[in-house]
Design a protein around this motif. Structure first.
Motif, short mmCIF file in Angstrom:
data_model
loop_
_atom_site.label_atom_id
_atom_site.label_comp_id
_atom_site.label_asym_id
_atom_site.label_seq_id
_atom_site.Cartn_x
_atom_site.Cartn_y
_atom_site.Cartn_z
N LEU A 24 30.37 -38.18 -6.03
CA LEU A 24 30.89 -38.31 -4.66
C LEU A 24 30.03 -37.52 -3.66
O LEU A 24 29.73 -38.01 -2.57
N ILE A 25 29.64 -36.30 -4.05
CA ILE A 25 28.79 -35.50 -3.17
C ILE A 25 27.45 -36.20 -2.96
O ILE A 25 26.95 -36.29 -1.84
N GLN A 26 26.86 -36.72 -4.04
CA GLN A 26 25.58 -37.41 -3.91
C GLN A 26 25.71 -38.68 -3.07
O GLN A 26 24.84 -39.00 -2.26
N THR A 27 26.80 -39.41 -3.25
CA THR A 27 27.03 -40.63 -2.47
C THR A 27 27.13 -40.30 -0.99
O THR A 27 26.51 -40.96 -0.15
N TYR A 28 27.91 -39.28 -0.66
CA TYR A 28 28.06 -38.89 0.74
C TYR A 28 26.70 -38.46 1.32
O TYR A 28 26.33 -38.85 2.43
N THR A 29 25.94 -37.69 0.55
CA THR A 29 24.62 -37.24 0.99
C THR A 29 23.70 -38.43 1.23
O THR A 29 22.98 -38.48 2.24
N ASP A 30 23.70 -39.39 0.33
CA ASP A 30 22.87 -40.59 0.49
C ASP A 30 23.25 -41.35 1.76
O ASP A 30 22.37 -41.80 2.51
N ILE A 31 24.55 -41.50 2.01
CA ILE A 31 25.02 -42.22 3.20
C ILE A 31 24.61 -41.47 4.46
O ILE A 31 24.12 -42.07 5.42
N ALA A 32 24.79 -40.16 4.46
CA ALA A 32 24.42 -39.37 5.64
C ALA A 32 22.93 -39.45 5.93
O ALA A 32 22.52 -39.64 7.08
N HIS A 33 22.10 -39.33 4.89
CA HIS A 33 20.65 -39.43 5.09
C HIS A 33 20.27 -40.81 5.62
O HIS A 33 19.47 -40.92 6.55
N ALA A 34 20.80 -41.86 5.03
CA ALA A 34 20.46 -43.22 5.45
C ALA A 34 20.90 -43.47 6.90
O ALA A 34 20.15 -44.04 7.69
N ALA A 35 22.10 -43.03 7.25
CA ALA A 35 22.60 -43.24 8.61
C ALA A 35 21.80 -42.42 9.62
O ALA A 35 21.48 -42.90 10.71
N ASN A 36 21.43 -41.21 9.26
CA ASN A 36 20.70 -40.35 10.19
C ASN A 36 19.26 -40.80 10.40
O ASN A 36 18.65 -40.46 11.40
N LEU A 37 18.70 -41.54 9.47
CA LEU A 37 17.32 -41.99 9.60
C LEU A 37 17.21 -43.35 10.29
O LEU A 37 16.10 -43.78 10.60
N LYS A 38 18.30 -44.02 10.51
CA LYS A 38 18.26 -45.32 11.15
C LYS A 38 18.13 -45.18 12.66
O LYS A 38 18.74 -44.32 13.27
N GLU A 39 17.30 -46.01 13.25
CA GLU A 39 17.18 -46.05 14.70
C GLU A 39 18.36 -46.85 15.24
O GLU A 39 18.73 -47.88 14.68
N ASN A 40 18.94 -46.38 16.35
CA ASN A 40 20.05 -47.15 16.90
C ASN A 40 19.51 -48.36 17.65
O ASN A 40 18.35 -48.39 18.06
N ALA A 41 20.34 -49.33 17.81
CA ALA A 41 19.92 -50.59 18.43
C ALA A 41 20.53 -50.76 19.81
O ALA A 41 20.83 -51.86 20.23
N GLN A 42 20.69 -49.66 20.51
CA GLN A 42 21.25 -49.74 21.86
C GLN A 42 20.12 -49.86 22.87
O GLN A 42 19.22 -49.02 22.92
N TYR A 43 20.17 -50.90 23.66
CA TYR A 43 19.23 -51.11 24.75
C TYR A 43 20.07 -51.22 26.00
O TYR A 43 20.71 -52.23 26.24
N GLU A 44 20.08 -50.13 26.77
CA GLU A 44 20.98 -50.02 27.92
C GLU A 44 20.19 -49.79 29.20
O GLU A 44 19.03 -49.37 29.17
N LEU A 45 20.85 -50.01 30.33
CA LEU A 45 20.25 -49.72 31.62
C LEU A 45 20.36 -48.23 31.96
O LEU A 45 19.83 -47.78 32.97
N ILE A 46 21.04 -47.49 31.12
CA ILE A 46 21.12 -46.04 31.26
C ILE A 46 20.39 -45.39 30.09
O ILE A 46 20.15 -46.03 29.07
N GLU A 47 20.07 -44.14 30.24
CA GLU A 47 19.34 -43.41 29.19
C GLU A 47 20.20 -43.27 27.94
O GLU A 47 21.36 -42.89 28.02
N THR A 48 19.62 -43.61 26.79
CA THR A 48 20.28 -43.40 25.50
C THR A 48 19.28 -42.74 24.56
O THR A 48 18.07 -42.91 24.70
N GLN A 49 19.81 -41.98 23.61
CA GLN A 49 18.95 -41.42 22.58
C GLN A 49 18.83 -42.47 21.49
O GLN A 49 19.83 -43.03 21.04
N ASN A 50 17.61 -42.78 21.05
CA ASN A 50 17.44 -43.88 20.12
C ASN A 50 17.35 -43.45 18.66
O ASN A 50 17.06 -44.25 17.79
N SER A 51 17.58 -42.18 18.38
CA SER A 51 17.59 -41.60 17.03
C SER A 51 16.19 -41.40 16.45
O SER A 51 16.07 -41.00 15.31
#
Length: 160
Positions: A24-51
């Motif tokens: 369970l700890i390894q699964t959570y760690t894998d999910i957190a790493h994968a989610a944190n390394l993904k670039e977000n797909a928000q393209y807005e007319l305002i400033e966003t952080q793209n990860s």
């Protein structure tokens, strides 16, 4: 974990509690790493952080800040009509812009078609150039580039 992709199946050893805790700890760690390394797909007319994160500028980095990352921000700027051969400056309203990582976009022309920003055609004057200053997006349309009906420029940039 060295990949942004997660396993699609994982066996959880429910009959072995000590092993289950580790999985369970390894699964959570894998999910957190994968989610944190993904670039977000928000393209807005305002400033966003793209990860996206970049290394610190080596010219100004010191030993104590070398591990600090610079975050990338994204903003979309809509373009109105631009005539063939025109030169326009469009305010981007990005405060504290210190550097860019990417400048790109698309335009719809009266050809009719869609073209990349920047764009170079088969003739020397069939081009659309773009660059960003601290205050504006500067666009130059070549003498044989079709009239631009609409479009967008996307700027990805650092603020530190």
């Amino acid at each position: 974990m060295s990949s942004n992709y997660l396993n699609t199946y994982r066996l959880f050893p429910v009959a072995k509690p000590p092993e289950l805790e580790r999985v369970l700890i390894q699964t959570y760690t894998d999910i957190a790493h994968a989610a944190n390394l993904k670039e977000n797909a928000q393209y807005e007319l305002i400033e966003t952080q793209n990860s996206q994160q970049f290394y610190h500028d080596p010219a100004t980095a010191t030993a104590d800040v070398i591990q600090n990352k610079r975050f990338v921000f994204r903003k979309c700027i809509e373009l109105g009509p631009i005539a063939t051969g025109a030169v326009v400056d469009i305010p981007h309203n990005i405060p504290l812009l210190v550097d860019t990582t990417r400048i790109y976009g698309t335009v719809k022309t009266d050809a009719p078609d869609w073209r990349a920003v920047p764009s170079v055609g088969p003739w020397g004057t069939d081009l659309l150039s773009v660059f960003v200053t601290s205050t504006n997006i500067h666009i130059e349309s070549g003498m044989t580039f079709p009239n631009i009906l609409s479009g967008r420029v996307i700027v990805e940039y650092f603020k530190n």
